[in-house]
Design a protein around this motif. Structure first.
Motif, PDB file in Angstrom:
ATOM      1  N   THR A 366       0.811  -1.221   0.000  1.00 34.25           N
ATOM      2  CA  THR A 366       0.000   0.000   0.000  1.00 34.25           C
ATOM      3  C   THR A 366       0.839   1.264   0.000  1.00 34.25           C
ATOM      4  N   GLU A 367       2.031   1.205   0.609  1.00 39.43           N
ATOM      5  CA  GLU A 367       2.844   2.416   0.709  1.00 39.43           C
ATOM      6  C   GLU A 367       3.386   2.870  -0.643  1.00 39.43           C
ATOM      7  N   VAL A 368       3.395   1.973  -1.617  1.00 41.07           N
ATOM      8  CA  VAL A 368       3.971   2.312  -2.917  1.00 41.07           C
ATOM      9  C   VAL A 368       3.046   3.242  -3.698  1.00 41.07           C
ATOM     10  N   ARG A 369       1.738   3.069  -3.522  1.00 40.59           N
ATOM     11  CA  ARG A 369       0.799   3.907  -4.280  1.00 40.59           C
ATOM     12  C   ARG A 369       1.030   5.390  -4.001  1.00 40.59           C
ATOM     13  N   GLY A 370       1.093   5.764  -2.737  1.00 43.01           N
ATOM     14  CA  GLY A 370       1.285   7.169  -2.391  1.00 43.01           C
ATOM     15  C   GLY A 370       2.620   7.701  -2.868  1.00 43.01           C
ATOM     16  N   ALA A 371       3.653   6.865  -2.801  1.00 40.51           N
ATOM     17  CA  ALA A 371       4.984   7.292  -3.223  1.00 40.51           C
ATOM     18  C   ALA A 371       5.015   7.590  -4.719  1.00 40.51           C
ATOM     19  N   VAL A 372       4.429   6.702  -5.524  1.00 41.77           N
ATOM     20  CA  VAL A 372       4.420   6.909  -6.976  1.00 41.77           C
ATOM     21  C   VAL A 372       3.519   8.086  -7.340  1.00 41.77           C
ATOM     22  N   ASP A 373       2.365   8.177  -6.702  1.00 47.11           N
ATOM     23  CA  ASP A 373       1.432   9.284  -6.941  1.00 47.11           C
ATOM     24  C   ASP A 373       2.127  10.621  -6.713  1.00 47.11           C
ATOM     25  N   ALA A 374       2.839  10.742  -5.595  1.00 45.36           N
ATOM     26  CA  ALA A 374       3.516  12.001  -5.256  1.00 45.36           C
ATOM     27  C   ALA A 374       4.616  12.329  -6.257  1.00 45.36           C
ATOM     28  N   ALA A 375       5.385  11.313  -6.649  1.00 47.15           N
ATOM     29  CA  ALA A 375       6.481  11.547  -7.595  1.00 47.15           C
ATOM     30  C   ALA A 375       5.953  12.001  -8.948  1.00 47.15           C
ATOM     31  N   VAL A 376       4.905  11.335  -9.432  1.00 46.57           N
ATOM     32  CA  VAL A 376       4.319  11.690 -10.730  1.00 46.57           C
ATOM     33  C   VAL A 376       3.728  13.092 -10.678  1.00 46.57           C
ATOM     34  N   SER A 377       2.985  13.389  -9.609  1.00 43.92           N
ATOM     35  CA  SER A 377       2.322  14.696  -9.496  1.00 43.92           C
ATOM     36  C   SER A 377       3.329  15.837  -9.523  1.00 43.92           C
ATOM     37  N   GLU A 378       4.375  15.711  -8.718  1.00 44.66           N
ATOM     38  CA  GLU A 378       5.346  16.800  -8.617  1.00 44.66           C
ATOM     39  C   GLU A 378       6.116  17.010  -9.916  1.00 44.66           C
ATOM     40  N   MET A 379       6.642  15.931 -10.461  1.00 41.17           N
ATOM     41  CA  MET A 379       7.499  16.073 -11.634  1.00 41.17           C
ATOM     42  C   MET A 379       6.707  16.376 -12.902  1.00 41.17           C
ATOM     43  N   LEU A 380       5.490  15.824 -13.017  1.00 42.91           N
ATOM     44  CA  LEU A 380       4.671  16.110 -14.185  1.00 42.91           C
ATOM     45  C   LEU A 380       4.175  17.550 -14.159  1.00 42.91           C
ATOM     46  N   GLU A 381       3.838  18.027 -12.990  1.00 42.29           N
ATOM     47  CA  GLU A 381       3.404  19.428 -12.861  1.00 42.29           C
ATOM     48  C   GLU A 381       4.516  20.370 -13.315  1.00 42.29           C
ATOM     49  N   ASN A 382       5.740  20.085 -12.902  1.00 36.84           N
ATOM     50  CA  ASN A 382       6.875  20.909 -13.333  1.00 36.84           C
ATOM     51  C   ASN A 382       7.065  20.833 -14.843  1.00 36.84           C
ATOM     52  N   TYR A 383       6.915  19.642 -15.397  1.00 41.28           N
ATOM     53  CA  TYR A 383       7.098  19.469 -16.834  1.00 41.28           C
ATOM     54  C   TYR A 383       6.072  20.285 -17.617  1.00 41.28           C
ATOM     55  N   LEU A 384       4.818  20.212 -17.224  1.00 40.92           N
ATOM     56  CA  LEU A 384       3.762  20.920 -17.949  1.00 40.92           C
ATOM     57  C   LEU A 384       3.977  22.430 -17.915  1.00 40.92           C
ATOM     58  N   GLU A 385       4.444  22.942 -16.784  1.00 43.82           N
ATOM     59  CA  GLU A 385       4.694  24.388 -16.665  1.00 43.82           C
ATOM     60  C   GLU A 385       5.867  24.814 -17.539  1.00 43.82           C
TER      61      GLU A 385
END
Length: 660
Positions: A366-385
């Motif tokens: 279960t701990e992996v879901r939050g870790a991947v979610d956070a990594a994708v959210s942060e880095m993808l948000e930076n990429y889109l900007e």
């Protein structure tokens, strides 16, 4: 037997059941008694799994930073050699076992450095049985360890050491070399397939950047029964990826039109979990997401895939809302829309992975879901900007997918409304079977009305159904989803099978709860047109019904290529070699050889006896050994780029019995 006698018999049996009835399997005997429990099966897949387990040990050394070269060889006698330049398996005395650590690693289940987190933070291998399991299932194994300037060696037979670890020479190398011969008394298949191993070595090179992997095949192709020692291998491939998953994406999307100049790349660590992701949008209409945990292809998904999807959907939707593009489009967006035309690879390294699911390839941590979610959210948000043009391209693709999804839903509802489980609701050309038990029922999808007529007359009506296909079905690789569900042939396939689309977990997943047949058999002519129909059908099943393949329900019929007749005696031949053998046994006088290019050339009893009768036929089960490789092959075969498709067909025509 009366109730009194039955009770007396039970009592006697209970008295006979004592400690003497308890069998304790020593050492690796348990593996030899129940091999499928440890490697999945004793057929093609299990045989190749032996190689993967040994290579995983070398990969573990690489992940720990001690190895950067791995060599895999298929030897002339079909044995396997795996060598690396790691630290070498320890050979000193094991304090608890009072024997060499090498012997412990090779002969004791669940023994090895991967269970000591000081040695390896993470390790590959699905079940943790490792090289000792390979040793148990090998007729012979030789291990050489290069360390401390010496060459150490121990040899085994069926998991048992033949002598104590000894020094057999000096060296300036370091590492481990393992050669093993799979036990022919256990495996039903003993010949290794080079391409299968090739795909896995390529995959490992992409998943572990900076590792040099070489695979060679030294077998004699002219006469495999007479091993020789050629000066150079018959085939050899070398893999080295400097950019890891970015190179993997480029390889998978080689035959697709990419929408962005470079793949989006995410690498980092969250909560102690290393995460690496690469993703690229293309002009196709399917989702191609492949997930890995510790180099294991988790084709059933799991928490890491869920985290990726939630992070991707939320971040892209927030950006699209903020940009105002969605408001202009006036369309409702769903999670599936963000993944249409997306090729992505998610690779995580987990110290204590918990696998579940039907084939134990679904991550449950279960701990992996939050870790991947956070990594994708942060880095993808930076990429889109930072990449507004690419961001606009992605949002435009999502909007197009949403509109297509709405059209597909209407078309799909039309398919499912017509899917009434009665003879009146079935396709008009379907000749159904009498049985209602899916486990014993099988359906033949037959190319053409002529062949369909022969098949209907030759079938066993009790359990065999026939559905002739009108021409070639739609190439689903090139069209949007709603076009697929508007196709009459594809509607007939859904209706005949009785399956529906959509589950509580996945709106596009196939619901097999009312599947009417547990053998779905594609039966076409043994020529180029037949091979094309096979490919179109397999592309459809792979893209829209992968659950059928994953559950082992899809097969290819194998009609004979020749009938060799002399007098009243007739022999059917499935290969050119069979034909030549038959000619050699009858001589060349008075022999008639007929080449079957179409199923319709056989009368119903010939088709039944050679291709449909379970007692005599040769069915080939369709499996997905490597999902990423299959993804690339289908995109290449069904795409617009002709040269790679021609090259693939010419290279494989001999094996597929295709006339060019």
């Amino acid at each position: 037997m009366s109730e009194t006698n039955l009770t007396s018999a039970n009592a006697a049996n209970q008295n006979d059941y004592s400690a003497n009835n308890i069998t304790v399997l020593e050492g690796l005997e348990a593996v030899r008694v129940r091999p499928a429990m440890y490697i999945g099966d004793v057929n093609f897949r299990g045989l190749h799994h032996l190689v993967y387990e040994v290579v995983d040990n070398s990969i573990d050394e690489a992940l720990a930073g001690y190895c950067n070269k791995i060599y895999v060889s298929i030897n002339p006698d079909n044995s396997i050699t795996v060598e690396d330049n790691g630290r070498g398996i320890p050979v000193d005395m094991h304090e608890k076992e009072h024997r060499s650590a090498l012997e412990v690693v090779m002969t004791v289940l669940h023994a090895g450095g991967k269970f000591d987190k000081g040695s390896y933070k993470v390790s590959g291998g699905l079940h943790g049985v490792g090289v000792s399991c390979v040793n148990a299932l090998s007729e012979k194994m030789i291990v050489n360890v290069f360390r401390d300037g010496k060459i150490y060696q121990q040899e085994y037979s069926k998991g048992k050491p033949l002598y104590a670890v000894k020094v057999v020479g000096e060296t300036d190398k370091r590492g481990t070399k393992i050669t093993f011969h799979p036990d022919a008394s256990i495996f039903t298949v003993t010949e290794y397939d080079y391409n299968t191993l090739l795909d896995r070595m390529r995959e490992l090179a992409y998943l572990n950047k900076g590792i040099d992997i070489t695979i060679e095949d030294w077998r004699n192709p002219e006469n495999p029964d007479i091993p020789e020692n050629p000066e150079k291998p018959v085939r050899s491939d070398h893999f080295f990826s400097e950019n890891g998953l970015r190179d993997f994406i480029a390889y998978l999307d080689e035959n697709r039109e990419q929408l962005m100049p470079e793949a989006i790349y995410i690498e980092g660590e969250r909560n102690g979990i290393p995460i690496e992701i690469a993703m690229q949008y293309n002009s196709t209409y399917t989702e191609n997401v492949h997930s890995y945990v510790n180099n294991i292809n988790t084709h059933e998904g799991g928490t890491h895939l869920a985290g990726f999807r939630s992070g991707l959907t939320r971040t892209l939707k927030n950006y699209a809302d903020k940009s105002g593009l969605l408001a202009k489009a006036k369309v409702d967006i769903a999670g599936d829309d963000f993944r249409e035309g997306l090729t992505a690879i998610i690779s995580v390294k987990v110290a204590e992975p918990q696998f579940e699911g039907q084939t134990k390839t679904k991550l449950g941590n279960t701990e992996v879901r939050g870790a991947v979610d956070a990594a994708v959210s942060e880095m993808l948000e930076n990429y889109l900007e930072e990449h507004p043009n690419e961001a606009r391209t992605i949002v435009d693709k999502v909007i197009l997918a949403a509109r297509a999804r709405q059209a597909a839903r209407k078309a799909r509802e039309m398919v499912q409304r017509s899917n009434v489980f009665s003879s009146a609701g079935m396709p008009g050309k379907l000749a159904d079977c009498q049985s209602n038990d899916p486990a014993e029922c099988e359906i033949f999808f037959v190319g053409g009305d002529s062949a369909g007529g022969s098949a209907k007359q030759g079938r066993d009506r009790k359990f065999q159904a026939i559905l002739p296909l009108k021409g070639k079905i739609l190439n689903v690789e090139k069209v949007m989803r709603h076009r697929v569900f508007e196709s009459d042939s594809i509607k007939d396939i859904y209706t005949a099978l009785g399956v529906t689309i959509g589950t509580p977990e996945d709106s596009q997943a196939l619901n097999l709860s009312k599947l009417r047949y547990h053998k779905v058999i594609i039966m076409t002519d043994a020529d180029v047109d037949g091979a094309h129909i096979d490919t179109l059908m397999l592309t459809f099943f792979f893209r829209y019904m992968p659950e059928l393949i994953e559950n082992g329900y899809v097969y290819l019929a194998t009609p004979p290529l020749y009938a060799v007749k002399k007098g009243n005696k007739q022999v059917y031949c499935w290969t050119d070699e069979d034909r030549d053998r038959a000619l050699a046994e009858f001589g060349d006088k008075g022999i008639h050889v007929q080449r079957y290019k179409g199923l319709g050339e056989m009368n119903p009893d010939q088709l039944r006896d050679t291709t449909m009768d379970p007692e005599n036929r040769q069915l080939r089960q369709v499996t997905i050994e490597n999902a990423a490789s299959a993804d690339r092959i289908f995109s290449m075969l069904m795409g617009d780029d002709v040269p790679p498709r021609r090259e693939f067909i010419e290279r494989n025509a001999t094996y597929a019995n295709i006339d060019l």
